[in-house]
Design a protein around this motif. Structure first.
Motif, PDB file in Angstrom:
ATOM      1  N   SER A   1      50.539  40.268  56.789  1.00 26.02           N
ATOM      2  CA  SER A   1      51.109  39.126  56.078  1.00 26.02           C
ATOM      3  C   SER A   1      50.221  38.699  54.915  1.00 26.02           C
ATOM      4  O   SER A   1      50.700  38.352  53.832  1.00 26.02           O
ATOM      5  N   ILE A   2      48.899  38.760  55.124  1.00 26.81           N
ATOM      6  CA  ILE A   2      47.978  38.402  54.044  1.00 26.81           C
ATOM      7  C   ILE A   2      48.055  39.453  52.935  1.00 26.81           C
ATOM      8  O   ILE A   2      48.060  39.135  51.736  1.00 26.81           O
ATOM      9  N   PHE A   3      48.125  40.741  53.333  1.00 26.31           N
ATOM     10  CA  PHE A   3      48.234  41.827  52.351  1.00 26.31           C
ATOM     11  C   PHE A   3      49.489  41.625  51.494  1.00 26.31           C
ATOM     12  O   PHE A   3      49.442  41.759  50.272  1.00 26.31           O
ATOM     13  N   ALA A   4      50.619  41.306  52.157  1.00 26.17           N
ATOM     14  CA  ALA A   4      51.879  41.119  51.436  1.00 26.17           C
ATOM     15  C   ALA A   4      51.810  39.914  50.520  1.00 26.17           C
ATOM     16  O   ALA A   4      52.293  39.938  49.380  1.00 26.17           O
ATOM     17  N   GLU A   5      51.199  38.807  51.032  1.00 24.85           N
ATOM     18  CA  GLU A   5      51.119  37.582  50.239  1.00 24.85           C
ATOM     19  C   GLU A   5      50.222  37.772  49.013  1.00 24.85           C
ATOM     20  O   GLU A   5      50.509  37.249  47.928  1.00 24.85           O
ATOM     21  N   ASN A   6      49.148  38.546  49.167  1.00 26.58           N
ATOM     22  CA  ASN A   6      48.182  38.730  48.086  1.00 26.58           C
ATOM     23  C   ASN A   6      48.510  39.925  47.188  1.00 26.58           C
ATOM     24  O   ASN A   6      47.753  40.211  46.262  1.00 26.58           O
ATOM     25  N   PHE A   7      49.605  40.604  47.446  1.00 23.10           N
ATOM     26  CA  PHE A   7      49.905  41.794  46.658  1.00 23.10           C
ATOM     27  C   PHE A   7      50.300  41.428  45.223  1.00 23.10           C
ATOM     28  O   PHE A   7      49.920  42.092  44.260  1.00 23.10           O
ATOM     29  N   GLY A   8      51.061  40.339  45.086  1.00 20.57           N
ATOM     30  CA  GLY A   8      51.497  39.925  43.750  1.00 20.57           C
ATOM     31  C   GLY A   8      50.506  38.985  43.111  1.00 20.57           C
ATOM     32  O   GLY A   8      49.580  38.472  43.755  1.00 20.57           O
ATOM     33  N   PRO A   9      50.641  38.720  41.811  1.00 19.78           N
ATOM     34  CA  PRO A   9      49.691  37.849  41.107  1.00 19.78           C
ATOM     35  C   PRO A   9      49.947  36.375  41.378  1.00 19.78           C
ATOM     36  O   PRO A   9      51.045  35.976  41.749  1.00 19.78           O
ATOM     37  N   SER A  10      48.909  35.578  41.151  1.00 19.36           N
ATOM     38  CA  SER A  10      49.031  34.130  41.248  1.00 19.36           C
ATOM     39  C   SER A  10      48.017  33.514  40.290  1.00 19.36           C
ATOM     40  O   SER A  10      47.012  32.937  40.700  1.00 19.36           O
ATOM     41  N   PHE A  11      48.330  33.669  39.002  1.00 12.80           N
ATOM     42  CA  PHE A  11      47.367  33.230  37.984  1.00 12.80           C
ATOM     43  C   PHE A  11      47.319  31.712  37.920  1.00 12.80           C
ATOM     44  O   PHE A  11      48.345  31.046  37.928  1.00 12.80           O
ATOM     45  N   THR A  12      46.124  31.186  37.864  1.00 14.34           N
ATOM     46  CA  THR A  12      45.946  29.750  37.694  1.00 14.34           C
ATOM     47  C   THR A  12      46.100  29.406  36.216  1.00 14.34           C
ATOM     48  O   THR A  12      46.240  30.280  35.362  1.00 14.34           O
ATOM     49  N   LYS A  13      46.056  28.116  35.919  1.00 18.60           N
ATOM     50  CA  LYS A  13      46.278  27.651  34.566  1.00 18.60           C
ATOM     51  C   LYS A  13      45.220  28.230  33.620  1.00 18.60           C
ATOM     52  O   LYS A  13      44.021  28.171  33.888  1.00 18.60           O
ATOM     53  N   GLY A  14      45.705  28.818  32.516  1.00 19.64           N
ATOM     54  CA  GLY A  14      44.785  29.364  31.522  1.00 19.64           C
ATOM     55  C   GLY A  14      44.390  30.804  31.753  1.00 19.64           C
ATOM     56  O   GLY A  14      43.712  31.407  30.912  1.00 19.64           O
ATOM     57  N   GLU A  15      44.767  31.362  32.878  1.00 22.84           N
ATOM     58  CA  GLU A  15      44.408  32.751  33.168  1.00 22.84           C
ATOM     59  C   GLU A  15      45.638  33.646  33.048  1.00 22.84           C
ATOM     60  O   GLU A  15      46.775  33.197  33.216  1.00 22.84           O
ATOM     61  N   GLY A  16      45.402  34.914  32.765  1.00 19.03           N
ATOM     62  CA  GLY A  16      46.456  35.904  32.681  1.00 19.03           C
ATOM     63  C   GLY A  16      45.881  37.284  32.928  1.00 19.03           C
ATOM     64  O   GLY A  16      44.678  37.441  33.196  1.00 19.03           O
TER      65      GLY A  16
END
Length: 1095
Positions: free
Chosen positions: A360-375
């Motif tokens: 579940s952690i692997f699946a949750e962390n597979f996609g991006p989750s950029f914080t403000k100002g990051e890309g």
């Protein structure tokens, strides 16, 4: 193999020397040793020596050496027995394969550079030594036998002895310790332990692996290009700078070398700040802060960089030992992390987001989750410096035992190992740790709570408040995640210390080494101070302290995320040029491009270069612009300074290929009158000897046509060729120095005319062949030997035979300033010797009289001052008697008259005969030049007195159709009238010494005179061409009347019909025609159109 004398009759001689004799019998040594006849060979150019080449001379008492001479076909092992010396002829023979030959076998010593540290350079026998007859009565220098017998050169050769540097105590590294260890440590820098978890938290596993893959793509392609360049010849110190400069030349190498050295110095600050951050985090946990986090980083970083400087200054050996220890700690720390991921987590670690491997952690962390100002690219910019360590080994190329083997093997293996480690750590940490965690063991879920797909919620923890307020744990918030996950936390801390300190140490060593190599090449004159090295390893201590100052300045920033992007662009620019270097060298198709490392592709290298440039702009466009501006500025500076180096760069190779392709392409283009341009052979001799002749020719060929300065060496071929070859480069360099766009060519010939004839036929390439011969007027023709006059007039005839136009230039003082140059050379030599003597006297005075007057004379002898003194005194007397400043002042001024701006005036064109238009085209081209642009064209043509206006209108119409601007047109209607008596009398007096006067003699006497002096002007000839003689004298009168004040006169050259006009009469015509006038150009084209009015 031996001389042609019986073995028992050769007396001993102190001048004989040992040679190695090789058996050519292939197994027949026993028969030869028993006194049997030697095998019969096919007759060769050596005559009877072919049958005796296995007879050997030995001194009395050395029969045992002879008995052991040939065994199983092996070469003899002797001491002082055999002699390549003929007692009858005193001729020495140099023996390599058992033949009487001077040819040398291939040896590496012949191919070394002068002063090579890997061994002395040896000069092979020259082609002249092999081709010419062997010298007689040569005294063989003692101790030269081995050198000669091995084909190293002739006895008595004055070879420059290259003293090999003392390598005792010098530390050299193999591919593991020198490259692999350094690259792995530098790549596994600060990012591995304290930023990789944040990167994968921001980008997710998928994009995180892509980020790593993109960085590795750049570094892997660069690694392949580096390997190819590094294996294309011996690599010295300087790393990336050395590879780029020797491939692309000093312009690119110098600009990128400075940037690369600076980037490495800044990288020291980046790694030290990473280390300091870890220490500050530990101080926070123990509540032991000194001031505040930022200032604590500055304090710790400053102390750390001072310690690292001390290790570096201590020497490469200590630095290498420290690197190995740090690598062991780093490997243990990485292993400790992987072990920790499978150790069951406790409540405290779960509250901080670590749950071991969970799908579940692997699946949750597979996609991006950029914080403000990051890309994607901002995260890539933070990670990319982690991949920049691939040149850590190449940067110390001068300290490697075998850079050609070590750099490719160590670099590519390091890239592979570190890539696997980066991807493994990224996936593992993202499969075990959630992005946000509170760190509170009480934040567990309550019954009936809706998890909304949260992995932490599904595992029993509620970290939902992290969405509204900052949390301190998890991939996104805690830079010490790997320490928490590991089996033993302090080992990760030790690994962080190891990774950061080893990378900082490697960069601290790399920057000064690269900078020192740059300074040694003296591309930037002001940086020569940093070229000096100390100790056996030539350590750049001054560079170390400069790097220390730069690192300290950036450590004071104390922000890792600010420092990292700064160096990303600098490193990417270096990588782009390395890739481009590999592509460029391959594309140039130079035979010298033969890399031993074959796993590369020119187009892949080009793709890598483009990718690096693209990534630079994507990461930070303004930083990329600044990088390119700095690099371009440095490139322009180096190009302007033109450092005096020649490294055989691919830029040179491509210039040749481009020129060759263009020349071949030009051959497919048919000639057209609109594209005609004067392409001139100028008989200047040495270009510096007749500068005015070269200047006026260059004025109408610069940027538009070919100009070849030609010199003919007359005399014995051997001496002429030697003199010719020795001066080629010097004379071409003189042209370049004086910014004259011309080539220098020379030939050796039996006579002057033959040499010019060869030049007229063979000069040029393809369509770039001369069509005009430019010569100076022979001012001394009345005093010159008859052969010189025949040659002079003969080359004019030859030019017309080859359908080449002729331009004869006359100025009042003549062109040849060789006497002035000779005097200047003598004065310069005297001045140099005076300065050298003064220096010797000053040195002697400093010694406080220790050596007395004897020491002074010894120094004077070393400077070659004392011995030639009497000769120089004679030269001084000669110079003084010549009154150089008075007698030659006009000649010097005349030689520079065409260098000056001509000012307002006229160029008078006397277009008397239609030669296709060359007489008109040359002055028109002159008016386009800056020095002549203020001069107006005045056109003079012959015509009938009763049709002057009509012919003037006709000529104006023709010139307008040719689009040639003119100030005025004059129709001269009285050309063919007789000259006045005074002018004709001058002409008669001029030719009087050369007349035969056969008409006043009886027939027999007249015939005898003709046979004895066939070169003289006969009365019959003079009478036959009297009208033409009148015309030349009359034209001079008209020129005196109309063009006396002109800046330049361009006049149709009269043509002497072969066999009808004698050489002396023709010279008299030229003399009287151009007498007492401003500078004159006598022009005659090849009677093919060079002007057209068609579009």
């Amino acid at each position: 193999m031996s001389v042609n004398t019986p073995s028992n009759s050769v007396p001993s001689s102190t001048s004989r020397f040992q040679v190695h004799v090789i058996n050519e019998g292939h197994g027949s040594g026993a028969a030869v040793g028993d006194g049997a006849d030697p095998p019969h060979y096919e007759e060769t150019s050596f005559g009877d020596e072919a049958q005796n080449r296995l007879r050997i001379s030995f001194r009395p008492g050395n029969q045992e050496c002879y008995d052991n001479f040939l065994q199983n076909g092996d070469s003899a092992k002797t001491d002082t027995t055999f002699h390549a010396y003929d007692s009858h002829t005193n001729t020495y023979y140099l023996q390599t394969f058992g033949h009487n030959t001077m040819d040398a076998v291939p040896k590496i010593e012949y191919y070394r550079n002068t002063g090579s540290v890997s061994g002395p350079k040896v000069n092979r026998p020259s082609l002249l030594e092999i081709h010419e007859q062997l010298a007689k009565n040569v005294t063989v220098a003692p101790g030269s036998a081995d050198r000669v017998a091995n084909g190293d050169g002739m006895p008595g050769d004055e070879q420059a002895e290259n003293k090999e540097e003392d390598t005792a105590g010098v530390v050299k590294f193999g591919w593991v310790k020198g490259v692999l260890v350094r690259c792995m440590l530098n790549i596994w820098g600060v990012m591995l332990f304290i930023r990789l978890s944040w990167i994968v938290g921001e980008a997710g596993i998928g994009l995180g692996v892509i980020i790593i893959g993109l960085a590795v793509t750049v570094t892997a392609i660069t690694g392949l290009s580096t390997s190819a360049i590094a294996t294309n010849g011996y690599v010295r110190g300087g790393g990336a700078y050395y590879l780029i400069s020797r491939s692309l030349g000093p312009e690119f190498g110098g600009s990128i070398g400075l940037i690369f050295a600076f980037a490495n110095a800044v990288a020291v600050a980046m790694y030290v700040v990473g280390f300091a951050e870890t220490v500050v985090d530990l101080l926070k946990e123990s509540d032991s802060m000194m001031v505040d986090p930022t200032n604590d980083i500055r304090i710790i970083g400053s102390i750390t960089v001072v310690i690292l400087l001390g290790i570096s200054v201590a020497g490469m050996e200590w630095e290498a030992k420290a690197q190995v220890i740090l690598l062991v700690i780093l490997l243990i720390a990485i292993a400790n992390f992987f072990i920790g991921t499978v150790i069951p987590s406790n409540n405290e670690k779960r509250s901080r987001g670590f749950f071991n491997y969970q799908a579940s952690i692997f699946a949750e962390n597979f996609g991006p989750s950029f914080t403000k100002g990051e890309g994607f690219f901002s995260v890539f910019a933070i990670f990319f410096p982690a991949a920049t360590g691939i040149l850590a080994g190449a940067n110390i190329s001068g300290d490697l035992e075998d850079p050609q083997d070590a750099i490719p093997r160590g670099t590519m293996l390091a890239i592979f190992i570190t890539t696997v480690a980066y991807i493994g750590v990224a996936i593992c940490v993202a499969a075990c740790v959630v992005r946000d965690a509170t760190g509170s063991i009480n934040d567990t879920i309550v019954s009936g709570m809706n998890c909304n797909g949260s992995a932490a919620c599904g595992l029993g923890y509620d970290f939902s408040r992290c969405q509204h307020e900052p949390c301190q744990y998890g991939l996104m918030n805690n830079f010490q995640v790997m320490s928490m996950v590991s089996g033993f936390g302090p080992l990760i801390t030790a690994g962080i210390f190891s990774a950061t300190l080893s990378s900082a140490l490697a960069s601290l060593v790399s920057a000064p080494k690269v900078f020192q190599a740059l300074c040694k090449d003296n591309i930037f004159k002001g940086l020569q101070f940093f070229a000096k090295g100390y100790g056996k390893n030539n350590e750049p201590l001054r560079g170390y302290f400069l790097t220390f100052v730069i690192a300290m300045a950036f450590i004071l920033i104390a922000e890792l995320n600010v420092i990292a992007p700064i160096i990303s662009n600098f490193f990417l620019a270096s990588y782009a040029l390395i890739n481009f270097s590999c592509f460029h060298a391959s594309y140039a198709k130079s035979p010298g491009w033969r890399p031993a490392y074959g796993i590369y592709n020119m187009w892949v290298s080009l793709f890598g270069a483009i990718l690096c440039c693209a990534v630079m702009f994507v990461i930070n466009w303004w930083a990329a612009v600044i990088t390119y501006v700095i690099e371009l500025s440095l490139y322009i500076y180096v190009t302007y300074k033109k450092p005096d180096v020649n490294w055989g760069s691919s830029t040179q190779a491509l210039s040749y290929v481009s020129a060759l392709d263009n020349a071949l392409e030009l051959t497919t283009v048919e000639d057209h009158v609109k594209n005609f341009r004067p392409q001139c052979i100028v008989l200047t001799g040495g270009p510096m000897a007749r500068p005015a002749l070269l200047d006026i020719t260059h004025a109408f060929t610069k940027n538009s046509g070919l100009c070849i300065c030609c010199e003919v060496f007359v005399g014995p071929r051997k001496l002429c060729v030697k003199e010719m070859n020795s001066g080629m480069a010097k004379k071409q360099a003189w042209l370049i120095k004086n910014k004259i766009k011309a080539f220098y060519a020379a030939v050796a010939a039996d006579c002057f005319r033959d040499g010019v004839r060869s030049l007229l036929q063979a000069s040029g390439l393809g369509r770039m062949k001369p069509n005009t011969l430019v010569i100076g007027y022979k001012k001394n023709w009345r005093k010159a030997p008859l052969s010189e006059i025949e040659n002079y007039v003969g080359i004019i005839h030859d030019a017309f035979d080859f359908e080449i136009g002729v331009v004869i230039v006359r100025i009042s003082q003549g062109f040849d300033i060789s006497p002035v140059l000779q005097v200047q050379d003598e004065l310069e030599k005297l001045e140099q010797e005076r300065l050298a003597l003064e220096a010797a006297i000053k040195d002697n005075e400093r010694e406080e009289g220790k050596g007395g007057i004897r020491g002074l004379f010894q120094k004077a002898g070393k400077l070659n001052i004392t011995k030639p003194a009497p000769k120089k005194e004679g030269n001084i007397n000669t110079i003084q008697s010549m009154h150089v400043g008075e007698l030659n002042q006009k000649l010097v001024e005349a030689s520079a008259q065409f260098k000056k701006k001509q000012g307002k005036g006229t160029i008078d064109v006397w277009w008397l005969f239609d030669d296709g238009g060359l007489t008109l085209l040359i002055p028109y081209i002159l008016t386009l030049r800056k020095k002549w642009k203020d001069c107006k064209l005045r056109i003079y043509v012959g015509g009938k007195i009763n049709r002057i206006e009509e012919e003037k209108i006709s000529m104006a119409s023709l010139l307008s159709k040719f689009r040639i601007k003119f100030a005025d047109i004059h129709i001269i209607g009285d050309i063919n009238i007789k000259p006045n008596k005074e002018s004709w009398k001058v002409f008669e007096e001029m030719i009087e010494p050369y007349r035969l006067h056969e008409s006043h003699k009886d027939l027999t006497t007249a015939e005898k005179l003709k046979r004895e002096s066939p070169w003289k002007i006969t009365d019959a000839e003079l009478e036959a061409v009297k009208e033409k003689s009148y015309r030349q004298v009359r034209l001079n009168e008209l020129l005196q009347e109309h063009s006396r004040a002109a800046n330049l006169i361009v006049l149709s050259l009269p043509v002497a019909r072969k066999g009808s006009i004698s050489d002396l009469l023709y010279m008299a015509w030229l003399d009287i025609l151009t007498r007492n006038l401003p500078p004159v150009l006598l022009v005659r084209g090849n009677h093919k159109n060079v002007l057209t009015f068609y579009s």
